[in-house]
Write an enzyme that holds these catalytic residues in place. Structure first.
Site, mmCIF file in Angstrom:
data_model
loop_
_atom_site.group_PDB
_atom_site.id
_atom_site.type_symbol
_atom_site.label_atom_id
_atom_site.label_comp_id
_atom_site.label_asym_id
_atom_site.label_seq_id
_atom_site.Cartn_x
_atom_site.Cartn_y
_atom_site.Cartn_z
ATOM 1 N N LYS A 83 0.807 -1.234 0.000
ATOM 2 C CA LYS A 83 0.000 0.000 0.000
ATOM 3 C C LYS A 83 0.841 1.285 0.000
ATOM 4 C CE LYS A 83 -4.293 -1.595 2.159
ATOM 5 N NZ LYS A 83 -5.216 -1.421 3.281
ATOM 6 N N ASN A 138 -4.925 2.290 -1.631
ATOM 7 C CA ASN A 138 -5.486 0.939 -1.723
ATOM 8 C C ASN A 138 -6.272 0.738 -3.016
ATOM 9 O OD1 ASN A 138 -7.814 2.404 -1.166
ATOM 10 N ND2 ASN A 138 -8.737 0.709 -0.045
ATOM 11 N N ASP A 175 -10.025 3.344 1.993
ATOM 12 C CA ASP A 175 -10.150 2.833 3.372
ATOM 13 C C ASP A 175 -10.587 3.938 4.332
ATOM 14 O OD1 ASP A 175 -9.422 0.206 2.937
ATOM 15 O OD2 ASP A 175 -7.292 0.537 3.358
ATOM 16 N N GLY A 182 -3.201 -0.006 17.633
ATOM 17 C CA GLY A 182 -2.409 -0.317 16.432
ATOM 18 C C GLY A 182 -1.975 0.974 15.776
#
Ligand code: NDP
Length: 489
Positions: free
Chosen positions: A282, A303, A318, A342
């Site tokens: 990506k 993406n 996204d 994350g």
């Protein structure tokens, strides 16, 4: 055999898969061939070419010379060395029934052209080359072979084995291949990367693909687990769009883009319209593009690629797809307190879209040093994941792969006691539909949101970018749910 009767196809019977003494008395095999609901191809593959028995060259040659060629099959597949020998012997071989084949389970060999010349020097009805594709760009040589055979007026089957060669199985017939191979069911795939006849016909609609068919696909590594082919191909079918979506397992992204994608440099004649890009490409893909939209620039990841005339344009669908299901559930997000667990690509897309909504985000990560860069970019706080508590947050997002089906399935980045007090747990993992993180959130009394709506929203946006049409979201959702339930059996 019963399964095969359902399909309009030839059936390959691999004699090397039979018990060693089965070829001593051929009467049962004759009966089997006679009872077969479809025309058959028989082959007795050498171990060196992927065969499942250790019969040596002499044994196999004797078998074909003595009785094999008399068996009531429509076609017989003879390896190149056997066919060359039988041709030298000038015996009574009916070459109109012969496929002369070469297999290499390791690579696309450098001497492919010489092998083609040897195959073409036999009087066989059709030639077959099945070689291992280790990178999607290897498919180019296989498509070239199809062109070469066309120019030479020869029928050929040319296949790239392995996950990186799937495009050759799907597009082969449209590029002039004599036939393509599929297994009767996934679990019985006989060659690496072979897809089932059900997938080939109902997902990829191989019979409908022609040189006019628009090509789209998924670029990543691995790509075999993805349900995007089911989602996009179902949307193409329902909108009667002459397009197909193919998985491309790509190692060398630069070579793939140069030789197969970019309209100014590619070496293949196809109507490529767009690509989905997934891990690990990506970010790397940015360097291959001529234009990049604002979201992709801000997130630092693309993406979606759209081929516009001779330019490649990059988008990030996204980011918008992350926020839409959240707003549908909670309404306006300004001042919402959002914990993102994350600090990878999905977290970055989420942070961009949260910023545009004036939400207040905090990153939680196991590696604070790495995550700090992302936090600095968005001027937000970054905290240690271990021992974190999330009670003060409206939304807690799992943007790690923990919980994904397979090895990580039983893992979660947060337990119920950590989540207690948070309003909503938002899981980005979509397979399985209910992850351990969502179970912990339910136990903590939180509302939950799974990752499938995000996946479907970004897919719908890609579909619209490639076709200009609005995707049928019900069709996409049904296809995704079916694919997920099949992948979990
Ligand atoms: P990346 O690999 O870019 O980032 C993963 C992040 O998770 C990294 O910050 C990594 O930390 C962290 N992480 C990995 N393992 C652990 C662990 N054991 N404990 C704590 N943190 C961990 O992946 P993406 O951001 O692209 O994707 C993340 C998830 O989101 C994936 O499961 C993906 O499938 C899903 N996703 C879903 C989408 C959808 O449409 N539903 C769209 C995009 C992604 P570190 O840097 O320390 O390794």
């Amino acid at each position: 055999m019963r399964d095969a009767g359902k399909h309009d196809c030839l059936i390959e019977i691999r004699l090397d898969c039979l018990a060693a003494d089965a070829l001593k008395n051929l009467a049962p095999l004759r009966a089997l061939l006679a009872a077969c609901p479809q025309p058959t191809i028989i082959t007795f593959r050498a171990a060196a070419e992927g065969g499942r028995c250790d019969a040596d060259y002499e044994t196999r040659l004797r078998f074909w010379r003595d009785e094999g060629l008399e068996l009531p099959a429509k076609l017989v597949d003879l390896e190149l060395d056997i066919a060359e020998q039988l041709n030298r012997e000038a015996g009574s071989v009916d070459w109109s029934r012969v496929i002369c084949s070469y297999h290499n389970h390791v690579e696309v060999p450098a001497e492919l052209n010489q092998i083609f010349k040897r195959l073409a020097a036999t009087p066989a009805r059709a030639l077959k080359v099945a070689v291992r594709a280790n990178d999607a760009v290897d498919c180019l040589q296989i498509f070239d072979l199809l062109e070469q055979a066309k120019r030479a007026g020869r029928e050929i089957i040319a296949i790239g084995m392995g996950a990186a060669g799937v495009a050759t199985r799907i597009l082969g017939p449209a590029h002039g291949a004599f036939l393509t191979y599929a297994s009767l069911a996934d679990r019985r795939a006989t060659a690496a990367g072979q897809i089932s006849i059900e997938e080939l016909t109902s997902i990829y609609r191989v019979e409908k693909i022609s040189s006019e068919t628009v090509i789209t696909g998924l670029v990543g590594r691995p790509v075999g687990h993805s349900i995007s082919p089911q989602i996009h191909n179902a949307a193409f079918a329902s909108s009667q769009t002459d397009a197909v979506y193919i998985p491309f397992e790509v190692r060398d992204l630069k070579a793939f883009f140069k030789q197969m994608v970019h309209p100014r440099t590619r070496e293949i004649d196809w109507l490529l319209r767009g690509l989905s890009i997934t891990a690990p490409h990506k970010t790397e893909v940015l360097a291959q593009l001529d234009w990049i939209d604002e979201a992709a620039r801000e997130v630092g990841a693309v993406n979606t690629v759209v081929v516009e005339a001779d330019r490649l344009c990059g988008y990030n669908t996204d980011a918008g797809a992350f926020i839409a299901p959240l707003k549908n559930r909670l309404g306006p997000l300004n001042d919402a307190r959002v914990a993102i667990i994350g600090a990878g690509g999905a977290a970055s897309a989420a942070l961009y879209s949260l910023k545009t909504e004036d939400a207040r985000a905090t990153i939680f990560a196991r590696d604070l040093h790495k995550a700090q860069q992302l936090a600095d970019r968005w001027a937000i706080e970054c905290r240690e994941l271990e021992h974190a508590v999330f009670g003060e947050f409206d939304v807690v997002v799992n943007a790690t792969p923990l919980g994904t089906s397979g090895e990580l399935e039983n893992e979660t980045p947060a337990r119920a006691r950590q989540l207690r007090g948070a309003r909503l747990a938002y899981e980005l993992v979509y397979n399985p539909g209910v992850t351990q993180f969502l179970r912990e959130a339910q136990a903590a009394g939180c509302e939950t949101l799974g990752g499938l709506p995000m996946l479907l929203t970004q897919a719908a946006k890609q579909f619209q970018l490639w076709t200009g049409l609005t995707a049928n979201s019900d069709v996409m959702q049904t296809a995704a749910i079916k694919a997920l339930s099949n992948s979990n059996v």
